[in-house]
Design a protein around this motif. Sequence first.
Motif, PDB file in Angstrom:
ATOM      1  N   ASP A 217       0.827  -1.210   0.000  1.00 44.68           N
ATOM      2  CA  ASP A 217       0.000   0.000   0.000  1.00 44.68           C
ATOM      3  C   ASP A 217       0.859   1.256   0.000  1.00 44.68           C
ATOM      4  OD1 ASP A 217       0.846  -0.363   2.562  1.00 44.68           O
ATOM      5  OD2 ASP A 217      -1.138  -0.319   3.490  1.00 44.68           O
ATOM      6  N   ALA A 218       2.163   1.090   0.201  1.00 42.66           N
ATOM      7  CA  ALA A 218       3.069   2.232   0.029  1.00 42.66           C
ATOM      8  C   ALA A 218       4.439   1.694  -0.383  1.00 42.66           C
ATOM      9  CB  ALA A 218       3.189   3.033   1.317  1.00 42.66           C
ATOM     10  N   VAL A 219       5.077   2.390  -1.301  1.00 43.19           N
ATOM     11  CA  VAL A 219       6.437   2.019  -1.700  1.00 43.19           C
ATOM     12  C   VAL A 219       7.306   3.267  -1.615  1.00 43.19           C
ATOM     13  CG1 VAL A 219       7.905   1.093  -3.525  1.00 43.19           C
ATOM     14  CG2 VAL A 219       5.570   0.246  -3.288  1.00 43.19           C
TER      15      VAL A 219
ATOM     16  N   GLY B 129      -1.928   2.089  -4.320  1.00 47.45           N
ATOM     17  CA  GLY B 129      -0.827   2.258  -3.380  1.00 47.45           C
ATOM     18  C   GLY B 129      -0.162   3.622  -3.570  1.00 47.45           C
ATOM     19  N   ASN B 130       0.511   4.077  -2.537  1.00 46.69           N
ATOM     20  CA  ASN B 130       1.188   5.372  -2.618  1.00 46.69           C
ATOM     21  C   ASN B 130       2.667   5.170  -2.926  1.00 46.69           C
ATOM     22  OD1 ASN B 130      -0.919   7.283  -1.920  1.00 46.69           O
ATOM     23  ND2 ASN B 130      -0.946   6.198   0.035  1.00 46.69           N
ATOM     24  N   ILE B 131       3.118   5.778  -4.010  1.00 51.65           N
ATOM     25  CA  ILE B 131       4.531   5.704  -4.351  1.00 51.65           C
ATOM     26  C   ILE B 131       5.172   6.974  -3.824  1.00 51.65           C
ATOM     27  CG2 ILE B 131       6.178   5.356  -6.224  1.00 51.65           C
ATOM     28  CD1 ILE B 131       3.983   3.165  -5.896  1.00 51.65           C
ATOM     29  N   LEU B 132       6.094   6.810  -2.876  1.00 46.80           N
ATOM     30  CA  LEU B 132       6.689   7.970  -2.223  1.00 46.80           C
ATOM     31  C   LEU B 132       8.163   8.006  -2.587  1.00 46.80           C
ATOM     32  CD1 LEU B 132       4.905   7.266   1.135  1.00 46.80           C
ATOM     33  CD2 LEU B 132       4.272   9.016  -0.516  1.00 46.80           C
TER      34      LEU B 132
ATOM     35  N   SER C  39       2.873   6.820   7.103  1.00 45.48           N
ATOM     36  CA  SER C  39       2.550   6.278   8.431  1.00 45.48           C
ATOM     37  C   SER C  39       1.227   5.503   8.388  1.00 45.48           C
ATOM     38  CB  SER C  39       2.491   7.399   9.460  1.00 45.48           C
ATOM     39  OG  SER C  39       1.502   8.322   9.082  1.00 45.48           O
ATOM     40  N   GLY C  40       0.406   5.777   7.371  1.00 41.71           N
ATOM     41  CA  GLY C  40      -0.854   5.050   7.267  1.00 41.71           C
ATOM     42  C   GLY C  40      -0.706   3.683   6.615  1.00 41.71           C
ATOM     43  N   ALA C  41       0.497   3.376   6.139  1.00 37.37           N
ATOM     44  CA  ALA C  41       0.673   2.129   5.394  1.00 37.37           C
ATOM     45  C   ALA C  41       0.787   0.943   6.336  1.00 37.37           C
ATOM     46  CB  ALA C  41       1.920   2.220   4.523  1.00 37.37           C
TER      47      ALA C  41
ATOM     48  N   ILE D 174       7.779   1.270   9.899  1.00 36.32           N
ATOM     49  CA  ILE D 174       6.546   1.020   9.150  1.00 36.32           C
ATOM     50  C   ILE D 174       6.344  -0.471   8.913  1.00 36.32           C
ATOM     51  CG2 ILE D 174       6.454   3.279   7.995  1.00 36.32           C
ATOM     52  CD1 ILE D 174       7.741   1.988   5.574  1.00 36.32           C
ATOM     53  N   ASN D 175       7.219  -1.277   9.517  1.00 36.82           N
ATOM     54  CA  ASN D 175       7.149  -2.724   9.364  1.00 36.82           C
ATOM     55  C   ASN D 175       7.139  -3.116   7.884  1.00 36.82           C
ATOM     56  OD1 ASN D 175       7.070  -5.360  10.131  1.00 36.82           O
ATOM     57  ND2 ASN D 175       4.848  -5.405  10.464  1.00 36.82           N
ATOM     58  N   GLY D 176       8.063  -2.560   7.135  1.00 38.90           N
ATOM     59  CA  GLY D 176       8.076  -2.786   5.683  1.00 38.90           C
ATOM     60  C   GLY D 176       9.064  -3.848   5.254  1.00 38.90           C
TER      61      GLY D 176
END
Lengths: 860, 154
Positions: free
Chosen positions: A377-379, A405-408, A488-490, A521-523
């Motif tokens: 959901d975020a990269v 998903g959000n690409i940051l 932070s929402g991911a 972010i536990n990624g």
Amino acid sequence: MIKVTINGKEINLEKAMTVLEAARSAGIKIPTLCYHEQLEKYGGCRLCLVEVERMPRLQTACTLMVTDGMVVRTETEAIANVRRSVLEFLLINHPLDCPYCDKAGECELQDLVEKYGPATSRFKESKRKVTESLEDPVLVRNMERCIVCTRCVRMCEGVQGAAAIAVIDRGGHSHIEPFSGGKFDCEYCGNCVSVCPVGAIMSRLHRHSYRPWQLVSETETICPYCGVGCTLVVQVRDDVIKRVVPRIGTAVNNGLLCSRGRFGYEFVGHKDRLTAPLIKKDGVFEEATWEEAIRLIARRLGEIKDTFGGSSIAGIASPRCTNEDNYVFQKFMRVTLGSNNIDSTARTGYAGAQAFIENIFGQGATANLIPGLSNSDAVVVAGGDPTAMNPILGLQIRACARKGGNILTIGHIKGLRHYTPVELRPSLFSEDILLEGILSALKDKKGLPGSNQILEGKIKDINLSSAEVTRVCGISEKDFALFIDKLSGASNAAVVIGKEVVQSSGGSYRLLLLAAITYLINGRVYLLSERANEQGLLDMGCAPDLLPGYRPLGYAEFRKKYEIAWKSPLPEQPGLTIFEMIEAAKSGLLKAMYIMGENPVFNMPNSKEVEAALKKVDFLIVQDIFLTESARLADVVLPALSWSEKNGTYTNMERRIQRLRKAVTREGMEDWRIVLEIARNMGSKMNYEDSENVFFEISRVSPLHRDLGYEEIEKGTAIYPYKGEPLRSLTEEIRTEKGGSIESAGKLYLRLERPLFHSGTLSRKSQALVNIYAGAVARISPGTAGRLSLKDGDIIRISSGIGSLDLPLAVEKAVEDSVLMLTNNFEGRGAFSLMEYSIDPVTKAPVIDGNVVTVEKVGR
Amino acid sequence: MFSEAAKKELQEIRLRYPNARAALLPALYVAQREFGWLSPDAYETVSDLLGVPKAIARGVGTFYAMYKHKPAGRNIVQLCTNVSCMILGAERLVDFLKNKYGLEPGGTTQDERFSLVIMECIGACGTAPAMLVNDDFYENLTENYIEEILQRYK
């Protein structure tokens, strides 16, 4: 359970699907043209029309969802009439030039007309005439043949994400065009070629030189370029590769390819390939027999080992060679020559970064599945453009964006610019501050999870207010807040780390910050890898401090196991890294060097110094497929078989082991066999019949690869952690080194461009890639161009402390201010010839981001 | 390049739509007004400002007949030659424009003052022949009347 009856056959379906998919699942064929399983449904061609009971008109099977109790007929007279009419309309403007159309024989329109007719046309008027477009270097566009099914457009926009082509005009004038109307000027993935059902968009390589039915063999193998490890199908006629195509359903790339994979195969049969061993006599190369060359090497290496000891010999392994090649190479270095001086260009970033990340999160932390990226959901992307370095991985990031998903991105990443809700573009040399700021903000928002005390000890010390961060980095508070908010929402995030992170001053500190962000972010971490077998060569022990199976050499108990397995004592001291080898060669400590499938004189920064160092080595062996810059300095050059000429395995960046297969026959030896011959000439008892034999030994010796065989690898189940044991966590103190503060005002920094179309010294021997990207170009931003009074197209002289180059200038918006981008791909014009480096004390990678250059206009 | 005012207008247009692609048609219309026609530059400018790939923008633009894809004069003359206008002499007027001003259907005068577009019915059959010059409507046309009208447009 959904019950559907198709042509009287009852089908029970577990889940909802279209009528077309239901029919296919039951083995019933419905003809299609615009439908393609990889693409969004379109319902445009009307060939899949079917009769559905209780529905008034014929329905498009490709878009109609099944309902319980539905009764469908796919082949009735009414349907056949409609299909014939549709085809008759399509043929109105179709040129019927099948005799010289390259698609004939695998053309979907041809097959359908053959099946459904019409045999004659009632259309008497003249057909639309459009000249075939040959304006592009690799793609031919023939709009007379186009049936406007829009598969290519949907592929380009919806899957590849390049959106380079569109349907232009309307009605009978509709046709497909790139923006320029001629040259595609796109990412050149060629995926449009894959999906075109007719001969409207085709590859220019080997145009009119074969018919599809003449391709005598098809070999499934792995791409030789980057670390993603895409499966390629190599199609061959007369021992020449005619075409490379993808296959739907393969693990990593699933029917997609990038420009290098699809068009970069011409190096294989290149006329410059080395054919015989060369021995330098009085400064001139003379062709020699294998026997002469191998005997000379065995004798000289033996003498040097006896006189100066094994540690006076060094070996450079190759991230383009197979696991088998690299395994035999390191075993030869360690056992036969008694030297741990084995390293590779993985040292320029990947090796150190992986070791750093694994020290924090445990072994295998970077072994994450590439297709999984699209489900994040975020990269977060830092340190380079994944769509250029690892294109198929880049596609997964784009797919992630399409799924919501959000690409940051940290810095401007050109290939993702249409996909990111917010990009933070910190001013030069303030990336550390930005990462510190992101970390501080995340910590405030999410707190510490409490599971890794060592890491949290480091995180606690980092506190930076967002006001401070945005001021120093020159970014807006709104963007920063949005970035933090999205991140932070991911709950299922990924962090993609490129080489530029590692090659920057304070690289290890940056890695720590990225690891800490990942932790909060536990990624999952993805480490971009530029070479096909960078991971594999590390796993094979081609590192000064690692034994096969990624076992640290420093521990006596590990060393013991290998001494038993190899029946030979092993040198205890860790060897030299590739950069230390250069230093040692310069100071005369290295007496002999064996380089397998690498070109350090070109692929390492400060190339002139590397060249000078290699010249000082008494006995230099280079084993390669071309007479590279490094090979020219050698005392003996050994010609090796290349990719597609040999069997073996590669391990990709997700640590999936995959099978490389021989597709064309050429005389010569595989890299491992050459090494083996030398070893046997030096009295070694090593012996292997074939590459599978080598792998068998690997699976016996390396605990990581235990019980693994070609059979599993071919089945596609050789995915980390395999059946063996990864190393249990050995977390040591996390060491980092901050970068010094650098004053950037008014200066111009040389940075490395990592283009999509080239990769090291291999791609420049592939004509198609050279046609796309022909020569070195210096790139600067419009702002910098203004400041320096330079214009697009000027010829400029770029000078650094160690040299200068004259190159054409391109002014491009995507370049950062105060930066000059240059590739390291073209002979005699590589960025590395102007770059000096220092070594990061933790990752042992070269730091190259602080190279100041000056430019002056010398012509136009 | 766009004027600052046009840029601002584009941003306002963008906010009226849920996504950038939806704003393409009015955005291209602004570009056509600013550049006179939709040149590759005009498409690139709109593409950059909206963040829509340029090939997509061009695909959308070329679908519609009222976007121009070659340079046009400062004033656009749209003359009807449909049935009523034709019966009442519109074709004579076409010849007149050709002879007097060198203005061919689909062409532009050398001084770039006028472009001529032959259009379908504009609903003025009762007062035919009829034409539009830019957004102004004229009916009951004769050669003399056309000459008089065109003098008002520089």
